[in-house]
Design a protein around this motif. Structure first.
Motif, PDB file in Angstrom:
ATOM      1  N   GLY A  58       0.819  -1.214   0.000  1.00  0.00           N
ATOM      2  CA  GLY A  58       0.000   0.000   0.000  1.00  0.00           C
ATOM      3  C   GLY A  58       0.851   1.261   0.000  1.00  0.00           C
ATOM      4  N   LEU A  59       1.924   1.256   0.779  1.00  0.00           N
ATOM      5  CA  LEU A  59       2.815   2.412   0.804  1.00  0.00           C
ATOM      6  C   LEU A  59       3.484   2.601  -0.551  1.00  0.00           C
ATOM      7  N   ALA A  60       3.852   1.510  -1.195  1.00  0.00           N
ATOM      8  CA  ALA A  60       4.464   1.600  -2.519  1.00  0.00           C
ATOM      9  C   ALA A  60       3.516   2.278  -3.499  1.00  0.00           C
ATOM     10  N   THR A  61       2.235   1.957  -3.415  1.00  0.00           N
ATOM     11  CA  THR A  61       1.235   2.589  -4.282  1.00  0.00           C
ATOM     12  C   THR A  61       1.149   4.085  -4.005  1.00  0.00           C
ATOM     13  N   THR A  62       1.162   4.443  -2.730  1.00  0.00           N
ATOM     14  CA  THR A  62       1.109   5.860  -2.358  1.00  0.00           C
ATOM     15  C   THR A  62       2.312   6.612  -2.914  1.00  0.00           C
ATOM     16  N   ILE A  63       3.496   6.026  -2.768  1.00  0.00           N
ATOM     17  CA  ILE A  63       4.710   6.677  -3.273  1.00  0.00           C
ATOM     18  C   ILE A  63       4.642   6.815  -4.787  1.00  0.00           C
ATOM     19  N   GLU A  64       4.169   5.776  -5.459  1.00  0.00           N
ATOM     20  CA  GLU A  64       4.042   5.843  -6.922  1.00  0.00           C
ATOM     21  C   GLU A  64       3.154   7.003  -7.356  1.00  0.00           C
ATOM     22  N   ARG A  65       2.063   7.216  -6.631  1.00  0.00           N
ATOM     23  CA  ARG A  65       1.170   8.315  -6.980  1.00  0.00           C
ATOM     24  C   ARG A  65       1.884   9.655  -6.829  1.00  0.00           C
ATOM     25  N   ARG A  66       2.691   9.786  -5.788  1.00  0.00           N
ATOM     26  CA  ARG A  66       3.470  11.017  -5.626  1.00  0.00           C
ATOM     27  C   ARG A  66       4.402  11.201  -6.827  1.00  0.00           C
ATOM     28  N   LEU A  67       5.060  10.127  -7.217  1.00  0.00           N
ATOM     29  CA  LEU A  67       6.025  10.208  -8.317  1.00  0.00           C
ATOM     30  C   LEU A  67       5.333  10.515  -9.633  1.00  0.00           C
ATOM     31  N   ASP A  68       4.147   9.951  -9.837  1.00  0.00           N
ATOM     32  CA  ASP A  68       3.397  10.215 -11.065  1.00  0.00           C
ATOM     33  C   ASP A  68       3.004  11.684 -11.182  1.00  0.00           C
ATOM     34  N   ASP A  69       2.874  12.358 -10.045  1.00  0.00           N
ATOM     35  CA  ASP A  69       2.473  13.762 -10.033  1.00  0.00           C
ATOM     36  C   ASP A  69       3.664  14.714  -9.981  1.00  0.00           C
ATOM     37  N   SER A  70       4.855  14.222 -10.215  1.00  0.00           N
ATOM     38  CA  SER A  70       6.051  15.053 -10.052  1.00  0.00           C
ATOM     39  C   SER A  70       6.243  16.071 -11.169  1.00  0.00           C
ATOM     40  N   GLY A  71       5.500  15.927 -12.268  1.00  0.00           N
ATOM     41  CA  GLY A  71       5.695  16.823 -13.405  1.00  0.00           C
ATOM     42  C   GLY A  71       5.394  18.276 -13.097  1.00  0.00           C
ATOM     43  N   TRP A  72       4.623  18.543 -12.035  1.00  0.00           N
ATOM     44  CA  TRP A  72       4.296  19.934 -11.721  1.00  0.00           C
ATOM     45  C   TRP A  72       5.536  20.750 -11.389  1.00  0.00           C
ATOM     46  N   VAL A  73       6.601  20.087 -10.925  1.00  0.00           N
ATOM     47  CA  VAL A  73       7.820  20.834 -10.576  1.00  0.00           C
ATOM     48  C   VAL A  73       8.388  21.520 -11.813  1.00  0.00           C
ATOM     49  N   GLY A  74       8.448  20.781 -12.933  1.00  0.00           N
ATOM     50  CA  GLY A  74       8.940  21.388 -14.167  1.00  0.00           C
ATOM     51  C   GLY A  74       8.015  22.472 -14.683  1.00  0.00           C
ATOM     52  N   THR A  75       6.701  22.264 -14.508  1.00  0.00           N
ATOM     53  CA  THR A  75       5.734  23.273 -14.946  1.00  0.00           C
ATOM     54  C   THR A  75       5.919  24.568 -14.175  1.00  0.00           C
ATOM     55  N   VAL A  76       6.110  24.455 -12.872  1.00  0.00           N
ATOM     56  CA  VAL A  76       6.344  25.644 -12.053  1.00  0.00           C
ATOM     57  C   VAL A  76       7.636  26.333 -12.475  1.00  0.00           C
ATOM     58  N   GLY A  77       8.652  25.546 -12.808  1.00  0.00           N
ATOM     59  CA  GLY A  77       9.902  26.140 -13.285  1.00  0.00           C
ATOM     60  C   GLY A  77       9.703  26.940 -14.561  1.00  0.00           C
ATOM     61  N   ASP A  78       8.858  26.414 -15.467  1.00  0.00           N
ATOM     62  CA  ASP A  78       8.548  27.150 -16.699  1.00  0.00           C
ATOM     63  C   ASP A  78       7.837  28.460 -16.383  1.00  0.00           C
ATOM     64  N   ARG A  79       6.962  28.435 -15.401  1.00  0.00           N
ATOM     65  CA  ARG A  79       6.247  29.661 -15.026  1.00  0.00           C
ATOM     66  C   ARG A  79       7.202  30.714 -14.481  1.00  0.00           C
ATOM     67  N   THR A  80       8.280  30.299 -13.880  1.00  0.00           N
ATOM     68  CA  THR A  80       9.277  31.260 -13.396  1.00  0.00           C
ATOM     69  C   THR A  80       9.788  32.102 -14.547  1.00  0.00           C
ATOM     70  N   ARG A  81      10.111  31.447 -15.642  1.00  0.00           N
ATOM     71  CA  ARG A  81      10.612  32.179 -16.808  1.00  0.00           C
ATOM     72  C   ARG A  81       9.529  33.069 -17.416  1.00  0.00           C
ATOM     73  N   GLU A  82       8.288  32.590 -17.427  1.00  0.00           N
ATOM     74  CA  GLU A  82       7.196  33.377 -17.996  1.00  0.00           C
ATOM     75  C   GLU A  82       6.930  34.643 -17.177  1.00  0.00           C
ATOM     76  N   TRP A  83       6.958  34.514 -15.854  1.00  0.00           N
ATOM     77  CA  TRP A  83       6.756  35.694 -15.018  1.00  0.00           C
ATOM     78  C   TRP A  83       7.919  36.667 -15.157  1.00  0.00           C
ATOM     79  N   ASN A  84       9.105  36.138 -15.362  1.00  0.00           N
ATOM     80  CA  ASN A  84      10.265  37.010 -15.578  1.00  0.00           C
ATOM     81  C   ASN A  84      10.112  37.792 -16.884  1.00  0.00           C
ATOM     82  N   GLN A  85       9.608  37.117 -17.915  1.00  0.00           N
ATOM     83  CA  GLN A  85       9.372  37.800 -19.190  1.00  0.00           C
ATOM     84  C   GLN A  85       8.285  38.862 -19.043  1.00  0.00           C
TER      85      GLN A  85
END
Length: 287
Positions: A58-85
């Motif tokens: 069960g814990l492995a499933t929970t961790i997997e879900r966290r990992l599957d949602d990790s893409g938001w970190v890159g999206t937030v990084g892209d927004r940094t550049r957009e706000w700078n522009q």
């Protein structure tokens, strides 16, 4: 590979190990129990092992879900550049309405010239507010991206730590969980296998019972080797979630200004970026 990608990759490998462990640990217990069920001191702990297996799975499933949602970190990084522009564009607009750039301020004396001159300062104020807000959002996104990377590093660490405690094999003592000075743990219980190997325990039945006094696997040992590390990992995951949640709040807010007079304990709070600016000025409107 970015820091967060590396952490996620390691964590996925560890989750794969957790699932491999879960796939074999009960079968290995059955092999051990088949060899020792007739020995004095043997206790059937299959239900405890099954419960530990299910909890880890069960814990492995929970961790997997966290990992599957990790893409938001890159999206937030892209927004940094957009706000700078965006901040750069607003800065250009500020320069366009700066006093020296508005030659009509000094030369126009007829018609709507008073309203023209009166409208310029609120425009500059509005643009200054927007520029500051863009920079605040840029800083917030940068801070949140950093927090996201730290979060998934924590997830990777807790998954790695858990796999370092889970072993497949069951043995009579000394060996199974005897990890103190002078123990034979390292000889009888190999460390976790991180590769694709299928760690199926082979039967060691000899047809005779263990000698009197031999220590068999106990409930305490199952607790300390399987249950406690998993509970520790769950606590670490909760802590990582709480830390990230706090980081999100802090990234887009700042400590509320202290009010005059005595302060009550905890009477500080935070205000969001939008709250800090209050009522935004409207470009072109005379205050």
């Amino acid at each position: 590979m970015t820091g967060v990608q590396a952490s996620v990759s390691v964590a996925r490998d560890r989750v794969a190990y957790l699932r491999l462990w879960a796939d074999h640990v009960v079968t290995n217990w059955d092999v051990y129990a088949g060899d020792h069920h007739g020995c004095d001191g043997f206790v059937d702990l299959r239900s405890e092992v099954v419960a530990a297996r299910d909890a880890v799975r069960g814990l492995a499933t929970t961790i997997e879900r966290r990992l599957d949602d990790s893409g938001w970190v890159g999206t937030v990084g892209d927004r940094t550049r957009e706000w700078n522009q965006a901040a750069s564009h607003v800065s250009d607009a500020q320069a366009a309405v700066a006093e020296p750039a508005l030659r009509a301020i000094g030369s126009w004396r007829r018609g709507a010239s008073p309203r023209y001159r009166a409208a310029a300062p609120p425009q500059r104020t509005a643009l200054s507010t927007v520029h500051e807000a863009c920079l605040d959002m840029k800083r917030g996104c940068t801070s949140l991206e950093t927090a996201g990377e730290a979060h998934f590093e924590s997830v990777s660490t807790l998954a790695t730590t858990l796999t370092q405690h889970l072993t497949y094999q069951f043995h009579t003592s000394p060996g199974f969980l005897s990890t103190g000075p002078g123990s034979q743990y390292s000889l009888l219980t190999p460390p976790p296998v991180m590769g694709p190997e299928s760690p199926v325990q082979e039967s060691e039945v000899t047809g005779t019972q263990c000698v009197l006094g031999t220590l068999h696997v106990s409930a305490t040992e199952v607790e300390s080797r399987f249950v406690t590390p998993r509970e520790t990992a769950e606590t670490a995951l909760t802590t990582a979630d709480d830390t990230l949640r706090t980081a999100v709040t802090n990234a887009f807010s700042e400590p509320a200004p202290r009010r005059p007079g005595p302060q009550l304990d905890g009477d500080y709070g935070r205000i969001t970026i939008a709250q800090r600016f209050g009522t935004w000025p409207v470009p072109g409107t005379v205050a």
